[in-house]
Design an enzyme around this catalytic site. Structure first.
Site, short mmCIF file in Angstrom:
data_model
loop_
_atom_site.label_atom_id
_atom_site.label_comp_id
_atom_site.label_asym_id
_atom_site.label_seq_id
_atom_site.Cartn_x
_atom_site.Cartn_y
_atom_site.Cartn_z
N CYS A 160 -9.30 -0.09 10.36
CA CYS A 160 -10.73 0.01 10.03
C CYS A 160 -11.60 -0.95 10.84
O CYS A 160 -12.57 -0.53 11.48
CB CYS A 160 -10.94 -0.17 8.53
SG CYS A 160 -10.62 -1.85 7.90
N HIS A 200 -12.20 -3.42 3.66
CA HIS A 200 -12.42 -2.18 4.41
C HIS A 200 -13.84 -2.13 4.95
O HIS A 200 -14.78 -2.59 4.30
CB HIS A 200 -12.15 -0.96 3.53
CG HIS A 200 -12.11 0.32 4.30
ND1 HIS A 200 -11.06 0.64 5.13
CD2 HIS A 200 -13.00 1.34 4.41
CE1 HIS A 200 -11.30 1.82 5.70
NE2 HIS A 200 -12.47 2.26 5.29
N HIS A 225 -15.22 6.11 9.76
CA HIS A 225 -14.27 5.01 9.61
C HIS A 225 -12.85 5.47 9.90
O HIS A 225 -12.57 6.67 10.02
CB HIS A 225 -14.36 4.40 8.21
CG HIS A 225 -13.85 5.29 7.11
ND1 HIS A 225 -13.23 4.82 5.97
CD2 HIS A 225 -13.89 6.65 6.96
CE1 HIS A 225 -12.90 5.83 5.18
NE2 HIS A 225 -13.29 6.94 5.75
#
Length: 344
Positions: A259, A308, A320
């Site tokens: 991420c 994240h 993402h």
């Protein structure tokens, strides 16, 4: 004639115990035979457990990435210090050599200074502490010896600093190994759970995931990108160019990403350097707590521990790298616990 004894009969108490034990064994066997077999977890239960394991793996991944970044930084710092020590040692040797040459010249003329004789036979560290000796030195020799002492102190300090950083590097490498093992353990456990599903069930999960990616992509209004500043727009465009690229933990592109690897790579393509981990990226700019104030290209931080991150894509979507087994894709911002945005 041989005598035959009648076998001794077991006592009544012993017979009772044996009979009771036998009855209990029969009852347990009957219960085991009649017990319902343990139920196999459903496809949705497996998915829920697997998703949780993937989340835990991503948490460990960000810590692994942070330790890896720290290791690389320490290695560069240690290398710089070692180079400085090597150059400093050369300078020290030259200073000592200049004093030695002065002594040699005086020796050839037969008039070597007693102060230089003392220097050549003792440690220069405490040379200037001897006042009687200092009186016999020329101003140039005093300055040379001071430089030698100062250089020795610098080298000792730099060597001590390098030693401390080497210890820190060793502990960082240990932490790196532990986090890597934790990630691999979580992923292996998730795969073990997935293997309990039939091929048809695994295929159904994969299809559902693929449909989610496609539908998210269709809902994104890419025209909103005009509201982003030039750097954020360039970072967003870079991330878009990697749609469909696989997620790999610890990867920062260009052929795979995790991420924070995707977001840091995307901004690097826009000429902007941001930290590598999601937790560090959370402090890389101005925080935006209202989702309606987000602009395309803003970082979006998820989960309470900020493990994240994605890029805002407009229309309530983010782009993402979700987790192992997926690819870079669009997804609704509401699918994860939103914390805040960060405008670089």
């Amino acid at each position: 004639m041989a005598s035959h004894r009648r076998p001794k009969q077991p006592s009544r108490a012993r017979v009772t115990v044996l009979t009771t034990a036998a009855a209990a064994a029969v009852a347990i066997s009957a219960q085991a035979a009649n017990a319902a077999p343990s139920e196999k977890p459903t496809k949705n239960e497996v998915k829920e457990k697997v998703d949780k394991l993937y989340e835990q793996a991503e948490q460990a991944t960000e810590k692994y990435t942070g330790a890896k970044e720290k290791q690389e930084k320490l290695q560069k710092e240690i290398s710089t210090i070692q180079d400085n020590v090597a150059r400093g040692q050369e300078e020290l040797n030259e200073l000592r050599s200049s004093i030695g040459l002065a002594a040699a010249a005086q020796y050839r003329t037969g008039s070597i200074d007693s102060s230089l004789q003392l220097f050549l036979s003792s440690n220069p560290d405490d040379y200037l502490d001897k006042a009687s000796t200092a009186d016999q030195l020329s101003a140039q020799q005093v300055e040379a010896l001071k430089k030698i002492q100062e250089k020795q102190r610098e080298l000792a300090q730099e060597r001590a600093e390098a030693s401390d950083k080497l210890k820190d590097l060793a502990s960082t490498r240990t932490e790196l190994g532990k986090k890597k093992q934790e990630v691999q353990s979580k992923l292996a456990e998730a795969q073990k759970l997935l293997n309990t599903l039939t091929a048809a069930e695994r295929s159904a999960l994969a299809d559902a995931d693929a449909r989610a990616s496609r539908s998210s992509s269709e809902r994104v209004d890419l025209g909103n990108s005009t509201s982003a500043n030039s750097r954020a727009a360039a970072a967003f465009a870079a991330a878009q160019s990697k749609l469909g690229t696989p997620y790999v933990y610890g990867a920062s592109g260009p052929s795979s990403f995790d991420c924070s690897g995707l977001t840091s790579w995307a901004y690097a393509q826009a000429g902007v350097s941001i930290p590598r981990t999601s937790q560090a990226q959370a402090n890389a700019g101005t925080r935006i707590y209202n989702q309606s104030d987000l602009r395309v290209g803003d970082l979006v931080i998820f989960y309470g521990d900020m493990h994240h991150v994605g890029l805002y894509a407009g229309n309530g979507q983010v782009i993402h790298a979700p987790r192992t087994g997926t690819v870079v894709r669009y997804e609704s911002i509401g699918n994860m616990p939103f914390q805040f945005g960060v405008r670089i």
